[in-house]
Motif scaffolding. Structure first.
Motif, mmCIF file in Angstrom:
data_model
loop_
_atom_site.group_PDB
_atom_site.id
_atom_site.type_symbol
_atom_site.label_atom_id
_atom_site.label_comp_id
_atom_site.label_asym_id
_atom_site.label_seq_id
_atom_site.Cartn_x
_atom_site.Cartn_y
_atom_site.Cartn_z
ATOM 1 N N THR A 2 -40.609 33.521 167.985
ATOM 2 C CA THR A 2 -40.457 34.053 166.715
ATOM 3 C C THR A 2 -39.249 33.657 166.300
ATOM 4 O OG1 THR A 2 -39.906 36.179 167.454
ATOM 5 C CG2 THR A 2 -42.243 35.825 167.155
ATOM 6 N N GLU A 3 -39.104 33.098 164.794
ATOM 7 C CA GLU A 3 -37.860 32.740 164.068
ATOM 8 C C GLU A 3 -37.246 33.959 163.813
ATOM 9 O OE1 GLU A 3 -38.782 30.434 160.944
ATOM 10 O OE2 GLU A 3 -39.640 28.817 161.897
ATOM 11 N N PRO A 4 -35.755 33.977 164.085
ATOM 12 C CA PRO A 4 -35.130 35.328 163.613
ATOM 13 C C PRO A 4 -35.048 35.543 162.129
ATOM 14 C CG PRO A 4 -33.611 33.276 164.061
ATOM 15 C CD PRO A 4 -35.111 32.857 164.386
ATOM 16 N N SER A 5 -34.939 36.723 162.008
ATOM 17 C CA SER A 5 -35.429 36.892 160.368
ATOM 18 C C SER A 5 -33.965 36.808 159.616
ATOM 19 C CB SER A 5 -35.259 38.590 160.209
ATOM 20 O OG SER A 5 -34.105 39.216 160.696
ATOM 21 N N LYS A 6 -34.218 36.315 158.313
ATOM 22 C CA LYS A 6 -32.949 35.629 157.510
ATOM 23 C C LYS A 6 -32.062 36.876 156.911
ATOM 24 C CE LYS A 6 -32.116 32.658 153.576
ATOM 25 N NZ LYS A 6 -32.813 31.658 152.634
ATOM 26 N N ILE A 7 -30.885 36.820 156.920
ATOM 27 C CA ILE A 7 -30.008 37.750 156.464
ATOM 28 C C ILE A 7 -29.889 37.502 154.915
ATOM 29 C CG2 ILE A 7 -27.806 38.746 156.698
ATOM 30 C CD1 ILE A 7 -27.494 38.140 159.534
ATOM 31 N N PRO A 8 -30.006 38.579 154.032
ATOM 32 C CA PRO A 8 -29.746 38.455 152.740
ATOM 33 C C PRO A 8 -28.408 38.078 152.448
ATOM 34 C CG PRO A 8 -30.396 40.682 153.103
ATOM 35 C CD PRO A 8 -30.443 39.826 154.565
ATOM 36 N N SER A 9 -28.227 37.562 151.364
ATOM 37 C CA SER A 9 -26.733 37.312 150.971
ATOM 38 C C SER A 9 -26.293 38.586 150.064
ATOM 39 C CB SER A 9 -26.646 35.852 149.926
ATOM 40 O OG SER A 9 -27.471 36.076 148.888
ATOM 41 N N ALA A 10 -24.984 38.376 149.549
ATOM 42 C CA ALA A 10 -24.399 39.464 149.045
ATOM 43 C C ALA A 10 -24.687 39.573 147.438
ATOM 44 C CB ALA A 10 -23.021 39.364 148.843
ATOM 45 N N ARG A 11 -25.263 38.351 147.088
ATOM 46 C CA ARG A 11 -25.664 38.277 145.732
ATOM 47 C C ARG A 11 -27.328 38.963 145.613
ATOM 48 N NH1 ARG A 11 -26.601 33.050 141.712
ATOM 49 N NH2 ARG A 11 -27.447 34.069 140.126
ATOM 50 N N GLU A 12 -27.992 38.710 146.527
ATOM 51 C CA GLU A 12 -29.335 39.353 146.617
ATOM 52 C C GLU A 12 -29.407 40.952 146.871
ATOM 53 O OE1 GLU A 12 -31.182 37.384 149.911
ATOM 54 O OE2 GLU A 12 -31.837 35.489 148.654
ATOM 55 N N ILE A 13 -28.173 41.204 147.567
ATOM 56 C CA ILE A 13 -28.331 42.709 147.751
ATOM 57 C C ILE A 13 -27.818 43.388 146.552
ATOM 58 C CG2 ILE A 13 -26.784 44.418 149.015
ATOM 59 C CD1 ILE A 13 -26.853 42.460 151.382
ATOM 60 N N GLU A 14 -26.695 42.882 145.744
ATOM 61 C CA GLU A 14 -26.553 43.486 144.529
ATOM 62 C C GLU A 14 -27.579 43.490 143.487
ATOM 63 O OE1 GLU A 14 -23.394 41.088 143.041
ATOM 64 O OE2 GLU A 14 -21.836 41.876 144.622
ATOM 65 N N GLU A 15 -28.464 42.539 143.388
ATOM 66 C CA GLU A 15 -29.632 42.379 142.477
ATOM 67 C C GLU A 15 -30.576 43.551 142.939
ATOM 68 O OE1 GLU A 15 -31.288 38.708 142.616
ATOM 69 O OE2 GLU A 15 -29.476 37.718 141.441
ATOM 70 N N ARG A 16 -30.665 43.728 144.193
ATOM 71 C CA ARG A 16 -31.764 44.856 144.676
ATOM 72 C C ARG A 16 -31.076 46.316 144.051
ATOM 73 N NH1 ARG A 16 -33.496 42.852 150.604
ATOM 74 N NH2 ARG A 16 -34.335 40.736 149.974
ATOM 75 N N LEU A 17 -30.071 46.346 144.398
ATOM 76 C CA LEU A 17 -29.216 47.845 143.878
ATOM 77 C C LEU A 17 -29.300 47.923 142.577
ATOM 78 C CD1 LEU A 17 -26.075 47.670 146.390
ATOM 79 C CD2 LEU A 17 -28.098 48.974 146.565
ATOM 80 N N ALA A 18 -29.218 47.108 141.602
ATOM 81 C CA ALA A 18 -29.338 46.857 140.242
ATOM 82 C C ALA A 18 -30.604 47.385 139.835
ATOM 83 C CB ALA A 18 -28.987 45.702 139.546
ATOM 84 N N ARG A 19 -31.662 46.794 140.364
ATOM 85 C CA ARG A 19 -32.920 47.132 140.043
ATOM 86 C C ARG A 19 -33.328 48.476 140.343
ATOM 87 N NH1 ARG A 19 -34.181 41.910 141.790
ATOM 88 N NH2 ARG A 19 -34.813 42.620 143.955
#
Length: 292
Positions: A2-19
């Motif tokens: 199985t392929e290793p899971s992709k680690i989200p970037s810092a920008r993606e994390i900020e967008e998720r917190l804003a939502r």
């Protein structure tokens, strides 16, 4: 693998917190209240339709009322009404006699039965023939003759042929003067039977015995059947002298078998051969020497 899971970037994390902080507003529509339309009724209790309903509703077609048909036409004669049949009364049972009369009738029938006597005389199976010329059919059986008769009980170990020989010898020696010999034997023979043998004679069909020959034939068919004849024929054809048996005893035993089975229907030559072959070798040699 199985392929290793992709680690989200810092920008993606900020967008998720804003939502998460500012969730989207859902639009809610309030339902309109239910509206009921009032109905109006006339004095007869029927609903009055609105003009809009009258134009859309179909006009019902009314059929003319059915006029009731008269039960009885004035021009026809009035039917005659038959009254219901009344149930017929049950049949009157016949008058039964009083219990006392029934009892008297039963007692009378019992008295008649008690007075009835059994017909005596010879068995109904015996019909006497006409006497021979110069002989008499009407004679009395003397008590001396009856006491001398042999008795046959009908047992398996009894010899029917021997009984007939003894019976005929007594009748020949004590025959009344002028009596027919065959009729004498037919009259005296029932007195020589007892127990089951006498029952057999009385149970024969009426008119079965018409002569002394038919009497002997019926008696031997009952108490000396064909099975006994076959057994005695085998004993005669296979007779052998025992080692400790004398010639005289062997000869008497052979004659006894012949007397027990007069119906053997074997020729004299055949009987002589059976007797000779049954002898011991020494007795046979002595017999040949005596015969020359």
């Amino acid at each position: 693998m199985t392929e290793p899971s992709k680690i989200p970037s810092a920008r993606e994390i900020e967008e998720r917190l804003a939502r998460l902080k500012n969730p989207p507003q859902l639009e809610y529509r309030r339902p309109s209240p239910l509206q009921f339309k009032p109905y109006t009724f006339n004095e007869q209790g029927k609903r009055i339709l609105d003009p809009s309903e009258e134009s859309t509703s179909p006009t019902p077609t009314l059929s003319p009322p059915l006029s009731p048909s008269p039960l009885i036409s004035p021009n026809l004669p009035s039917p005659q009404i038959t009254p219901p049949l009344s149930p017929s009364p049950p049949p009157t049972p016949p008058l039964s006699p009083p219990p006392e009369e029934v009892k008297e009738e039963r007692m009378a029938s019992i008295r008649e039965l008690s007075r009835a006597t059994v017909q005596g005389g010879p068995p109904t199976s015996i019909v006497y023939p006409a006497p021979a010329a110069g002989r008499n059919a009407e004679f009395e059986l003397k008590s001396g003759l009856l006491h001398q008769l042999p008795i046959f009980h009908g047992l398996n170990m009894e010899d029917a042929n021997k009984h007939l020989r003894a019976f005929q010898a007594v009748c020949a020696n004590m025959q009344p003067q002028g009596a027919d010999e065959n009729i004498l034997k037919m009259k005296a023979f029932p007195f020589s039977l007892a127990d089951r043998a006498k029952d057999w004679l009385y149970e024969l069909p009426a008119g079965r015995i018409t002569s002394w020959d038919t009497m002997m034939k019926a008696f031997l068919e009952k108490y000396f059947p064909a099975s006994k004849v076959i057994t005695l024929r085998k004993k005669l054809s296979g007779i052998e002298q025992a080692h400790d048996e004398s010639y005289g005893a062997y000869y008497e035993r052979f004659n006894s078998l012949l007397a027990q089975c007069p119906q053997h229907q074997m020729k004299d030559e055949t009987l002589l051969t059976c007797f000779y072959e049954g002898l011991l070798p020494l007795e046979r040699q002595m017999l040949d020497a005596a015969a020359g």
